[in-house]
Enzyme design. Structure first.
Site, PDB file in Angstrom:
ATOM      1  N   LYS A 119      43.886  13.260  25.794  1.00  0.00           N
ATOM      2  CA  LYS A 119      45.201  13.443  26.402  1.00  0.00           C
ATOM      3  C   LYS A 119      45.161  14.514  27.490  1.00  0.00           C
ATOM      4  O   LYS A 119      44.402  15.496  27.386  1.00  0.00           O
ATOM      5  CB  LYS A 119      46.191  13.819  25.295  1.00  0.00           C
ATOM      6  CG  LYS A 119      47.645  13.851  25.676  1.00  0.00           C
ATOM      7  CD  LYS A 119      48.462  14.099  24.411  1.00  0.00           C
ATOM      8  CE  LYS A 119      49.938  14.197  24.657  1.00  0.00           C
ATOM      9  NZ  LYS A 119      50.674  14.413  23.372  1.00  0.00           N
ATOM     10  N   SER A 122      54.187  11.392  22.898  1.00  0.00           N
ATOM     11  CA  SER A 122      53.629  11.676  24.206  1.00  0.00           C
ATOM     12  C   SER A 122      52.161  11.280  24.367  1.00  0.00           C
ATOM     13  O   SER A 122      51.608  11.346  25.469  1.00  0.00           O
ATOM     14  CB  SER A 122      53.786  13.160  24.528  1.00  0.00           C
ATOM     15  OG  SER A 122      53.149  13.971  23.551  1.00  0.00           O
ATOM     16  N   SER A 156      54.294  12.423  18.274  1.00  0.00           N
ATOM     17  CA  SER A 156      53.596  12.084  19.517  1.00  0.00           C
ATOM     18  C   SER A 156      52.273  11.368  19.331  1.00  0.00           C
ATOM     19  O   SER A 156      51.737  10.811  20.295  1.00  0.00           O
ATOM     20  CB  SER A 156      53.380  13.340  20.366  1.00  0.00           C
ATOM     21  OG  SER A 156      54.604  13.827  20.842  1.00  0.00           O
TER      22      SER A 156
END
Length: 470
Positions: free
Chosen positions: A81, A157, A181
């Protein structure tokens, strides 16, 4: 043979490299070819590290040729990420402000995966600064598309990792979770995801030299995404453990004592009684049936402890901390990115210091009540998200949509606040979209969550990797 390599599990890929069935270079090339094929449609991988990955794969192959013992992730590519540092690569958080924010070292979980033989193949997309919403749309890289359907978000996310893993660009993704997330993109993309206990994995979430404030310290935990629960287990075993770079990480053994049988599971299909879509209820019920078949004692219970209190205190603590830096952060979020946080502040206004200090004590009381509940029920089975996957950007369209999305992720938010582990596992497909559940456990008993998730997976199956669909 190479064309099929990217479809294999991470464990099978590593075994093929260790035995010499394939080279690490061949394995990386197979994934680079898959990325070239599908990433233009999915836009999950943001900074592709092709030449670097080839070079690291060649090092793995040289080690094998020299007789070195290869690690459990030998040659296995993984995505990371945009929040998480890869040495020598910008950690952009999806924001223009950090386009050239080059990391000087690997973040602890990246270092652990690499030490086990894993190869970072690229960064993955996310909402700008994590704060711009749930849909993985960033100022720098645009929208990530759910490979099951472009009409719905891949979640966030860690949506870039979820979409990359689901479409075969990598067998593992490294995301993080502070309220869903990892689990939400896992559920929306039809893969598995692990949110560990606070302190289980070492991490470093600093932006610059300063450490984050209290809520950001205890809420955000790094966690893997994979197509199978067994691959989650493989990543978990690599990532678990103490590290001097993170004083929060504790040396708890990754596997606890065997539990008594039958293991009791509390089933909560509609946390808080706020409503759950029929497809979500069916997902929970099908997982419950799978667990019963595997010998678990599943009991439907009225609710989890103090759900409303956890949601209220979570919001007030986090938004109080956001308020201290909001004037500087708001311009970094891009057009419209500010709405998600500001609607939250409108619902839960920042508090003064005495009230904030009181809330830290309320949190401990909520954790105590959860510990007592989990002493009776070592596992909780519930939804990841109580609505179907939603349209990209719906959560920042208007305040009503914002509230609806926040409400649907309520069990994720509460369990992040308490700090307990959870595994998201797919249960099936309805109307062409994947659905999943989460199994929540006692602190530092990720092993119980993984075992139960494997029982669900054995009964209900694995449905990825898939080719992107319009």
């Amino acid at each position: 043979m190479r064309d099929a390599l990217w479809k294999r599990t991470a464990r099978a890929q590593a075994a093929a490299v260790r035995t010499g069935e394939v080279s690490a270079v061949e394995l990386v090339e197979a994934h680079l070819e898959r990325i070239a094929e599908v990433n233009p449609a999915v836009n999950a991988v943001t900074q592709l590290l092709a030449e670097r990955a080839r070079g690291e794969a060649a090092e793995v192959d040289r080690g094998r040729a020299a007789g070195a013992e290869l690690g459990p992730l030998a040659g296995v590519p993984f995505t990371v990420k945009e929040t998480t540092a890869i040495e020598g690569v910008p950690t952009t958080y999806g924001a223009e402000r950090f386009r050239d924010f080059v990391a000087h070292s690997d973040a602890p979980p990246v270092a652990r995966l690499r030490a086990a033989g894993g190869i970072p193949i690229g960064h993955s997309n996310m909402p700008t600064l994590i704060l711009a919403g749930i849909h993985s749309r960033s100022e720098l890289f645009g929208d990530t598309v759910n490979p099951w359907s472009a009409a719905v978000t891949p979640g966030g996310s860690s949506g870039g990792d979820g979409a990359a893993v689901a479409s075969g660009m990598a067998p593992l993704g490294l995301g993080n979770d502070s309220g869903g997330s990892v689990r939400i993109p896992a559920s929306f993309c039809g893969v598995a995801g692990l949110k560990p206990t606070y302190g289980r994995f070492a991490a470093d979430h600093r932006i610059g030299p300063d450490d984050p404030s209290l809520a950001a310290q205890f809420l955000v935990v790094d966690g893997p995404l994979a197509r199978t629960v067994d691959d989650l287990r493989l990543a978990y075993e690599v990532l678990a453990g103490a590290d001097p770079r993170d004083p929060r990480a504790v040396p708890v053994p990754p596997y606890g004592p065997p539990p008594g049988r039958p293991l009791k599971v509390a089933m909560v299909a509609d946390p808080g009684g706020g409503g759950a879509h029929p497809a979500v209820r069916r997902a929970v019920e099908s997982a419950a049936d799978a667990l019963r078949d595997a010998g678990y004692e599943v009991r439907e219970v009225a609710d989890v402890p103090r759900l409303d209190d956890a949601l209220d205190v979570y919001a007030r603590m986090t938004l109080t901390e956001f308020a201290t830096t909001w004037p500087a952060v708001k311009p970094l979020l891009g057009e419209g990115g500010h709405r998600y946080v500001e609607w939250g502040m409108a619902r839960s206004a920042p508090v003064e210091l005495p009230e904030y200090l009181r809330l830290t004590g309320v949190r401990l009381g909520i954790q105590r009540d959860w510990a007592a509940f989990l002493d009776e029920y070592p596992l909780v089975l519930g939804p990841v998200f109580t609505d179907p996957p939603f349209a990209p950007g719906e959560e920042i369209r208007d305040e009503e949509s914002y509230r609806r999305v926040q409400h649907a992720m309520r069990l994720c938010t509460a369990t992040s606040f308490v700090g307990v582990p959870a595994v998201a596992v797919p249960t099936g497909v309805a109307d062409g979209l994947p659905y999943g559940v989460q199994l929540i456990g006692r602190s530092y008993r990720e092993d119980l969550c993984l075992a139960a998730a494997e029982a669900v997976e054995r009964r209900l199956g694995v449905r990825t990797p898939i080719d992107p669909r319009p």
